[in-house]
Design a protein around this motif. Structure first.
Motif, PDB file in Angstrom:
ATOM      1  N   HIS A  41       5.055   5.837  -1.502  1.00  0.00           N
ATOM      2  CA  HIS A  41       6.163   6.442  -0.478  1.00  0.00           C
ATOM      3  C   HIS A  41       7.437   5.893  -0.330  1.00  0.00           C
ATOM      4  O   HIS A  41       8.397   6.776  -0.192  1.00  0.00           O
ATOM      5  CB  HIS A  41       5.496   6.165   1.086  1.00  0.00           C
ATOM      6  CG  HIS A  41       4.239   7.337   1.174  1.00  0.00           C
ATOM      7  ND1 HIS A  41       3.066   6.829   1.650  1.00  0.00           N
ATOM      8  CD2 HIS A  41       4.110   8.785   0.928  1.00  0.00           C
ATOM      9  CE1 HIS A  41       2.120   7.758   1.913  1.00  0.00           C
ATOM     10  NE2 HIS A  41       2.913   9.066   1.448  1.00  0.00           N
ATOM     11  N   SER A  69      -3.270   1.040   5.870  1.00  0.00           N
ATOM     12  CA  SER A  69      -2.189   0.650   6.584  1.00  0.00           C
ATOM     13  C   SER A  69      -2.138   0.744   7.871  1.00  0.00           C
ATOM     14  O   SER A  69      -2.017  -0.251   8.758  1.00  0.00           O
ATOM     15  CB  SER A  69      -0.799   1.374   6.016  1.00  0.00           C
ATOM     16  OG  SER A  69      -0.555   0.935   4.678  1.00  0.00           O
ATOM     17  N   GLN A  70      -2.715   1.725   8.558  1.00  0.00           N
ATOM     18  CA  GLN A  70      -2.984   1.929   9.792  1.00  0.00           C
ATOM     19  C   GLN A  70      -4.053   1.042  10.368  1.00  0.00           C
ATOM     20  O   GLN A  70      -3.973   0.558  11.691  1.00  0.00           O
ATOM     21  CB  GLN A  70      -3.699   3.260   9.997  1.00  0.00           C
ATOM     22  CG  GLN A  70      -2.526   4.599   9.924  1.00  0.00           C
ATOM     23  CD  GLN A  70      -3.116   5.868   9.673  1.00  0.00           C
ATOM     24  OE1 GLN A  70      -4.421   5.975  10.022  1.00  0.00           O
ATOM     25  NE2 GLN A  70      -2.278   7.006   9.523  1.00  0.00           N
ATOM     26  N   ARG A  85       2.195   8.851   8.914  1.00  0.00           N
ATOM     27  CA  ARG A  85       2.390   9.174   7.549  1.00  0.00           C
ATOM     28  C   ARG A  85       1.802   7.922   6.486  1.00  0.00           C
ATOM     29  O   ARG A  85       1.883   8.192   5.343  1.00  0.00           O
ATOM     30  CB  ARG A  85       3.972   9.427   7.218  1.00  0.00           C
ATOM     31  CG  ARG A  85       4.534  10.173   8.330  1.00  0.00           C
ATOM     32  CD  ARG A  85       4.136  11.378   8.277  1.00  0.00           C
ATOM     33  NE  ARG A  85       4.452  12.188   6.924  1.00  0.00           N
ATOM     34  CZ  ARG A  85       4.083  13.553   6.464  1.00  0.00           C
ATOM     35  NH1 ARG A  85       3.604  14.301   7.606  1.00  0.00           N
ATOM     36  NH2 ARG A  85       4.356  13.909   5.449  1.00  0.00           N
ATOM     37  N   TRP A  86       1.257   6.851   7.408  1.00  0.00           N
ATOM     38  CA  TRP A  86       0.786   5.864   6.404  1.00  0.00           C
ATOM     39  C   TRP A  86      -0.857   6.210   5.927  1.00  0.00           C
ATOM     40  O   TRP A  86      -1.547   7.103   6.544  1.00  0.00           O
ATOM     41  CB  TRP A  86       0.694   4.589   6.988  1.00  0.00           C
ATOM     42  CG  TRP A  86       2.055   4.039   7.516  1.00  0.00           C
ATOM     43  CD1 TRP A  86       3.406   4.697   7.336  1.00  0.00           C
ATOM     44  CD2 TRP A  86       2.190   3.049   8.435  1.00  0.00           C
ATOM     45  NE1 TRP A  86       4.278   3.976   7.943  1.00  0.00           N
ATOM     46  CE2 TRP A  86       3.590   3.071   8.728  1.00  0.00           C
ATOM     47  CE3 TRP A  86       1.641   1.621   8.849  1.00  0.00           C
ATOM     48  CZ2 TRP A  86       4.484   1.875   9.330  1.00  0.00           C
ATOM     49  CZ3 TRP A  86       2.399   0.806   9.498  1.00  0.00           C
ATOM     50  CH2 TRP A  86       3.673   0.802   9.804  1.00  0.00           C
ATOM     51  N   SER A  87      -1.283   5.376   5.101  1.00  0.00           N
ATOM     52  CA  SER A  87      -2.470   5.587   4.564  1.00  0.00           C
ATOM     53  C   SER A  87      -3.551   4.695   5.623  1.00  0.00           C
ATOM     54  O   SER A  87      -3.093   4.172   6.530  1.00  0.00           O
ATOM     55  CB  SER A  87      -2.836   4.821   3.154  1.00  0.00           C
ATOM     56  OG  SER A  87      -2.593   3.224   3.440  1.00  0.00           O
ATOM     57  N   PRO A  88      -4.823   5.207   5.722  1.00  0.00           N
ATOM     58  CA  PRO A  88      -5.882   4.765   6.454  1.00  0.00           C
ATOM     59  C   PRO A  88      -5.647   3.101   6.704  1.00  0.00           C
ATOM     60  O   PRO A  88      -5.790   2.434   7.653  1.00  0.00           O
ATOM     61  CB  PRO A  88      -7.167   5.076   6.205  1.00  0.00           C
ATOM     62  CG  PRO A  88      -6.661   6.524   5.705  1.00  0.00           C
ATOM     63  CD  PRO A  88      -5.603   6.362   4.623  1.00  0.00           C
ATOM     64  N   VAL A 113       0.948  -1.155  -0.022  1.00  0.00           N
ATOM     65  CA  VAL A 113       0.158  -0.102  -0.091  1.00  0.00           C
ATOM     66  C   VAL A 113       0.553   1.393   0.150  1.00  0.00           C
ATOM     67  O   VAL A 113       0.631   2.319  -0.833  1.00  0.00           O
ATOM     68  CB  VAL A 113      -0.984  -0.036   1.294  1.00  0.00           C
ATOM     69  CG1 VAL A 113      -1.596   1.132   1.309  1.00  0.00           C
ATOM     70  CG2 VAL A 113      -2.001  -1.173   1.239  1.00  0.00           C
ATOM     71  N   GLU A 114       2.210   1.184   0.740  1.00  0.00           N
ATOM     72  CA  GLU A 114       2.804   2.339   0.818  1.00  0.00           C
ATOM     73  C   GLU A 114       3.911   2.478  -0.176  1.00  0.00           C
ATOM     74  O   GLU A 114       4.969   3.123  -0.089  1.00  0.00           O
ATOM     75  CB  GLU A 114       3.545   2.433   2.159  1.00  0.00           C
ATOM     76  CG  GLU A 114       2.468   2.524   3.379  1.00  0.00           C
ATOM     77  CD  GLU A 114       1.493   3.491   3.241  1.00  0.00           C
ATOM     78  OE1 GLU A 114       1.978   4.582   2.944  1.00  0.00           O
ATOM     79  OE2 GLU A 114       0.400   3.357   3.630  1.00  0.00           O
TER      80      GLU A 114
END
Length: 479
Positions: free
Chosen positions: A405, A449-450, A444-447, A401-402
């Motif tokens: 980044h 990933s959180q 700093r991650w996407s929702p 997902v990241e």
């Protein structure tokens, strides 16, 4: 209201059972969902930030996607309550209270309730059959342990609370730190005593305990609270029981807890296993401290040697479970970060493996044949396989997902992601962070990933729980 037929069928054929682990997991899921909704009502937060914060508080992790210090007092008080609701020590009481209720229910009736009330001291073994006598002694042991744990829970939080409050209200440099950050002495003492005892890692200061890096009193008392709240609970409980036994007139329940404590609760081990656990803790702290001094002594700047030793000791105690920090983790060497990564990963292993091993010992005492050595090896392999599988899948999903980044942001790398994941799984809360921010790296991650990291936190909080073989969760009487 009748249960659905398909559910009744599964239950009747043993395909669906409600275990303590399931109830425990459901409690945390319900608590985090409800907590996130209330946090959104109290504070202007996105739901994912609120859910992440609620999960981090209840699982005693300490990671945060928002600046915790900037939240209003109402939100901080609610997070304080969530930390208490997820307390390791407090949740030890639940199986004991269920067990106590079942004893009383089993003996409820004409003439039988008096047996439990009178106790083993007035009704010695020769007056009753052996099974009833053992039930009475075990009942007394359960009542005794409930009282000890309640006293333990309040003592280890009230005494530090009073100490922190008195100290920060009367010691000039401590008052100066609180005034600089706009925190009252009362609220600091109230929040930090609970956060330290429950190994939460949450702090009222944006940079954790860095402002207190030179304060011996605050850091050393925090260390005592940390080990008393989780890592050395079995050691402290056994010491308390042995000490109280000296003054007791009826020693039967004390002897039962010392000899068969694992029959009553998951965190009361035999003498040998308790001693091994204490030695393991000392060895791990020694390795962490020596390596910190050897590899990162020069990275602490121009602070004096005494403060460097203090910070090295504090990080050795805090890193495995609590997650407080007195140094900037972004400045530490990769050698120390790799070491911390290892000890965060194995944070629950000493207690988790001992819980399972001592359950087998109790099973053997009850004539349920089992090879303890082989079970220990099988348990270790199972834990390693399960943990590595979950961590790898989480790492893979978050990395996928990241990916954008990772490709374009030089401050994103695979190691920092893995460090955050293992910190979450160990319910530690340490983070390498992101430059010029006061939140965890996961902010700093996407929702998505959180959300994956929230699942990791919940799984990590439950990896120390025993499975069905455990005798500490069995309830009822022998007769």
């Amino acid at each position: 209201m009748e249960a659905p037929r398909w559910l009744a069928y599964l239950w009747r054929h043993g395909l669906f059972t409600i275990t303590f682990r399931c109830v425990h997991f459901a409690y945390f899921i319900a608590g985090t969902l409800l907590g996130s909704g209330l946090l959104c009502a109290i504070e202007d937060l996105a739901w994912m930030d609120a859910y992440f914060l609620a999960t981090s508080c209840m699982t005693q992790t300490g990671l945060s996607t928002v600046n915790f210090a900037s939240l209003n007092t109402g939100s901080q008080i609610f997070c304080w309550l969530l930390i208490l609701l997820g307390s390791y020590t407090l949740l030890l009481l639940l199986p004991l209270l269920v067990r106590l209720h079942r004893y009383r229910k089993a003996y409820h009736g004409r003439g039988k309730t008096q047996i439990l009330r009178a106790g083993s001291r007035l009704f010695p073994a020769q007056l009753w059959n052996q099974e009833i006598y053992e039930d009475v002694v075990e009942y007394e042991a359960v009542v005794l342990l409930i009282n000890i744990i309640i006293g333990y829970f309040f003592f280890f939080q009230i005494v530090p609370w009073a100490s922190f409050w008195i100290y920060t209200s009367n010691y000039g440099p401590a008052e100066g730190i609180l005034n600089q950050y706009g925190v009252s002495a009362f609220w600091f003492a109230s929040f930090h005593s609970v956060a330290a005892f429950n190994n939460s890692g949450m702090s009222l200061f944006a940079d954790s305990l860095v402002p207190w890096a030179a304060d011996r009193f605050v850091l050393l008392l925090t260390c005592v609270s940390i080990v008393g709240g989780q890592t050395l609970i079995p050691v402290f409980l056994r010491l308390i029981i042995r000490s109280l036994r000296v003054f007791a007139t009826n020693k039967s329940p004390f002897d039962y807890l010392l000899d068969h404590g694992r029959n009553v609760t998951t965190h009361l081990f035999p003498a040998r296993e308790t001693l091994v656990l204490a030695y393991m803790w000392i060895s791990i702290q020694a390795v962490e401290f020596v390596c910190f001094v050897a590899f990162d002594w020069h990275r602490l700047g121009d602070t004096n040697n005494g403060q460097k030793l203090l910070n090295g000791f504090f990080q050795a105690v805090s890193t495995r479970t609590a997650g407080f920090s007195t140094v900037d983790f972004g400045l530490l060497s990769h050698t120390i970060l790799l070491l911390y990564l290892l000890f965060m990963y194995i944070s629950s292993y000493p207690i988790a493996i001992t819980v399972r091993q001592t359950a087998v010992v109790e099973a053997e005492r009850s004539h349920q044949r089992s090879n303890t050595s082989r079970y220990f090896q099988r348990t270790l392999r199972t834990l390693l396989f399960r943990d590595i599988s979950l961590l790898y899948l989480s790492w893979f999903a978050i990395t996928a997902v990241e990916q954008a980044h990772l490709d374009h942001d030089g401050h994103f790398d695979l190691f920092k992601i893995l460090f955050e994941i293992i910190s979450a799984y160990g319910t530690v809360g340490l983070s390498i962070g992101y430059p010029n921010t006061t939140t965890s790296f996961s902010a700093r991650w996407s929702p998505f990933s959180q959300l994956v990291l929230c699942v990791v936190m919940l799984s990590g909080r439950h990896r120390g729980l025993p499975r069905s073989i455990d005798t500490g969760f069995n309830s009822g009487t022998r007769s």
